[in-house]
Design an enzyme around this catalytic site. Structure first.
Site, PDB file in Angstrom:
ATOM      1  N   GLY A 111       0.626  -1.240   0.164  1.00 27.44           N
ATOM      2  CA  GLY A 111       0.071   0.027  -0.024  1.00 27.44           C
ATOM      3  C   GLY A 111       0.882   1.280  -0.038  1.00 27.44           C
ATOM      4  N   ARG A 140      -8.125  -2.867  -1.797  1.00 27.99           N
ATOM      5  CA  ARG A 140      -7.659  -1.916  -0.728  1.00 27.99           C
ATOM      6  C   ARG A 140      -8.120  -0.462  -1.167  1.00 27.99           C
ATOM      7  NH1 ARG A 140      -1.947  -2.504   2.101  1.00 27.99           N
ATOM      8  NH2 ARG A 140      -2.920  -1.104   3.449  1.00 27.99           N
ATOM      9  N   SER A 185      -3.415   8.970   8.692  1.00 31.28           N
ATOM     10  CA  SER A 185      -2.707   8.158   7.621  1.00 31.28           C
ATOM     11  C   SER A 185      -1.588   8.787   7.156  1.00 31.28           C
ATOM     12  CB  SER A 185      -3.622   7.444   6.236  1.00 31.28           C
ATOM     13  OG  SER A 185      -2.972   6.972   5.577  1.00 31.28           O
ATOM     14  N   ASP A 335       0.159  -0.878  13.149  1.00 27.38           N
ATOM     15  CA  ASP A 335       0.669  -2.107  12.481  1.00 27.38           C
ATOM     16  C   ASP A 335       1.013  -3.058  13.661  1.00 27.38           C
ATOM     17  OD1 ASP A 335       0.407  -1.169   9.924  1.00 27.38           O
ATOM     18  OD2 ASP A 335       2.618  -0.654   9.914  1.00 27.38           O
ATOM     19  N   ARG A 408       1.910  -9.583   8.783  1.00 26.07           N
ATOM     20  CA  ARG A 408       2.022  -9.600  10.196  1.00 26.07           C
ATOM     21  C   ARG A 408       0.979 -10.325  11.098  1.00 26.07           C
ATOM     22  NH1 ARG A 408       5.205  -5.285  10.241  1.00 26.07           N
ATOM     23  NH2 ARG A 408       4.709  -3.711   8.938  1.00 26.07           N
TER      24      ARG A 408
HETATM   25  C1  S3P Z   1       2.902   3.375   6.303  1.00 26.44           C
HETATM   26  C2  S3P Z   1       1.706   3.917   6.925  1.00 26.44           C
HETATM   27  C3  S3P Z   1       0.604   3.090   7.703  1.00 26.44           C
HETATM   28  C4  S3P Z   1       0.946   1.686   7.892  1.00 26.44           C
HETATM   29  C5  S3P Z   1       1.809   1.079   6.819  1.00 26.44           C
HETATM   30  C6  S3P Z   1       3.138   1.890   6.553  1.00 26.44           C
HETATM   31  C7  S3P Z   1       3.681   4.241   5.707  1.00 26.44           C
HETATM   32  O1  S3P Z   1      -0.525   2.848   6.823  1.00 26.44           O
HETATM   33  O2  S3P Z   1      -0.056   0.825   8.332  1.00 26.44           O
HETATM   34  O3  S3P Z   1       2.270  -0.399   7.315  1.00 26.44           O
HETATM   35  O4  S3P Z   1       4.879   3.913   5.454  1.00 26.44           O
HETATM   36  O5  S3P Z   1       3.351   5.335   5.423  1.00 26.44           O
HETATM   37  P1  S3P Z   1      -1.664   4.106   6.919  1.00 26.44           P
HETATM   38  O6  S3P Z   1      -0.845   5.332   6.723  1.00 26.44           O
HETATM   39  O7  S3P Z   1      -2.444   3.997   5.657  1.00 26.44           O
HETATM   40  O8  S3P Z   1      -2.128   3.947   8.132  1.00 26.44           O
END
Ligand code: S3P
Length: 450
Positions: A111, A140, A185, A335, A408
């Site tokens: 993501g 997602r 986020s 996480d 995880r």
């Molecule tokens: C991350 C932000 C988090 C986290 C992901 C890594 C990042 O997601 O859950 O594993 O590197 O910016 P969200 O920002 O969507 O919560």
């Protein structure tokens, strides 16, 4: 000491991790190092690609997710040497200078790769891009980044009202915005800041609670103008700055260290030292939560390395008690909630976790998956719409459980099985390689098996 048998069974279609707990005498001991921080690894590769000159990255995570980022940015014209932990060299192509790739960019399971890259691609005028990911990533939500980018003038198409990958992007000259994000986020925040980097004027993101700030720190180090206001959790980037290549030292990932912190806390007579872990305050919610539960964790040798706070973490077994987790701490341990649920299963009393609905749109629906898999082992976890209620103190028994292709979840179940009688078989264990390729080897090492 009798030791559990940790075995990895590899078939053509999947890997299964078998953990057979001895009837007595298991204790975890040793000094370990966890792989590089995943969030920092992605950002180092991306900013390295956007900078002028060479970026040198030491300690990069060699998991599948950063490999996806490296592949995408190679296709966009950056020269990235073979990935290894010692030294990766990125010859940047300059912000605004990325090339139009001849094929679809694939972010795999990541993501962070897809959402951050969208901000970069949408602000590259005159190029067309197509991006996709694996089946988890294609389900997602992307509207959380597509909508603010559209407010900046971006042109993005995708399934379900432009909310699901595959996505197609026609790069544009964007206009700056002030975006009040409905969710805390870092992926949303970083996507908009990266789009703002190539947009004339000031682009601001305001968050309901502070999420991880690795982008802000690294953007500043690479020469961008970034200002933060802690009073309203806002961050502003001034556009059209030139980035210049830097030396980045990636600390160990606290999200990976969290598995060993909980393992050391729940397995009797254990003591583990986890060296070189990033302890950025926007990531240390897990230390506070485990502290509230009575875990014995000490930070040693605290220092700053390349703009990020780092420490060695020592954990010793101690009886845990339940706690209540909600509100602003959630983005600081988002996480780590699956492994926190494992800690709660072995704690005295009822733990309640709320305000964590975001977990439902991670690599899997982590509320539903961790609850169902721990319950298969005999735990008492009840799903809430935005969290879980966990009644601690019920003994677990090994059985067949499944990762649901989520890294995880795999590792959380492996730690739970260290305290479950008999044999636990975790199917789909290959998922761990997304963020922790050597997880099984380290598990064997601290169990005295290696
Ligand atoms: C991350 C932000 C988090 C986290 C992901 C890594 C990042 O997601 O859950 O594993 O590197 O910016 P969200 O920002 O969507 O919560």
């Amino acid at each position: 000491m009798s030791v559990p048998v940790v075995t990895l069974k590899v078939t053509e279609s999947q890997q299964s991790l078998l953990i057979q707990k001895p009837a007595s005498g298991l204790s975890l001991q040793g000094s370990i190092r966890v792989p590089g921080d995943k969030s920092i690894s992605h950002r180092a590769l991306m900013l390295g690609a956007l900078a002028q000159g060479e970026t040198q990255i030491r300690g990069l995570l060699l998991g599948e997710d950063p490999r996806s980022t490296a592949e995408c940015f190679r296709a966009l014209g950056a020269e990235i040497s073979e990935l290894n932990t010692e030294l990766v060299r990125v010859k940047g192509i300059g912000s605004g200078q990325l090339l139009e790739p001849h094929d679809i960019l694939n972010a795999g399971n990541s993501g962070t790769t897809l959402r951050l890259m969208l901000g970069i691609l949408a602000s590259h005028p005159g190029r067309f891009f197509a991006v996709t990911g694996d089946s988890s990533l294609r389900s997602r939500p992307m509207s959380r980044v597509v909508q603010p980018l559209q407010q900046m003038g971006a042109t993005i198409w995708g399934r379900k009202g432009n909310s699901l990958a595959p996505l197609a992007i026609q790069g544009q000259q964007l206009k700056p915005i002030t975006y009040n994000s409905p969710i805390a986020s870092a992926q949303v925040k970083s996507c908009i800041l990266l789009a703002g980097l190539m947009t004339e004027g000031q682009t601001t993101v305001i968050e309901p609670a502070l999420s991880r700030d690795h982008s802000e720190r690294m953007l500043k180090a690479f020469g961008a103008q970034v200002s933060q206001n802690p009073e309203n959790n806002s961050v502003t980037v001034t556009g059209l700055a030139k980035l210049s290549g830097q030396s980045v030292i990636v600390p160990g990932d606290i999200s990976s260290a969290a598995f060993w912190l909980v393992a050391g806390a729940i397995v009797p007579d254990s003591e583990l030292l986890i060296e070189n872990v990033g302890v950025n305050p926007t990531r240390t919610g897990i230390l506070e939560a485990l502290g509230m539960m009575g875990a014995d964790i000490q930070l040693e040798n605290e220092r700053e390395v390349a703009g990020e706070p780092v420490a060695d973490l020592r954990v010793r077994h101690s009886g845990l008690k339940a706690c209540q987790i909600s509100g602003d701490i959630i983005p600081r341990l988002i996480d780590e909630i699956p492994i926190l649920a494992v800690a709660a299963v072995f704690a005295e009393g009822t733990t309640v976790i709320r305000d964590a609905a975001e977990l439902r749109v991670k690599e899997s629906d982590r509320i539903s998956v961790i609850a169902s898999q721990l319950n298969l082992m005999g735990a008492k976890v009840t799903e809430l719409p935005d969290g879980m209620e966990i009644v601690g103190g019920t003994p677990l028994a090994g059985t067949d459980v499944d990762s649901h292709t989520d890294h995880r979840i795999t590792m959380s179940l492996a730690i739970a099985s260290l305290n479950a009688s008999g044999t636990t078989t975790i199917n789909g264990a290959e998922a761990a390689s997304i963020s922790y390729p050597n997880f099984t080897t380290t598990l064997q090492q601290i169990c005295g098996q290696a």
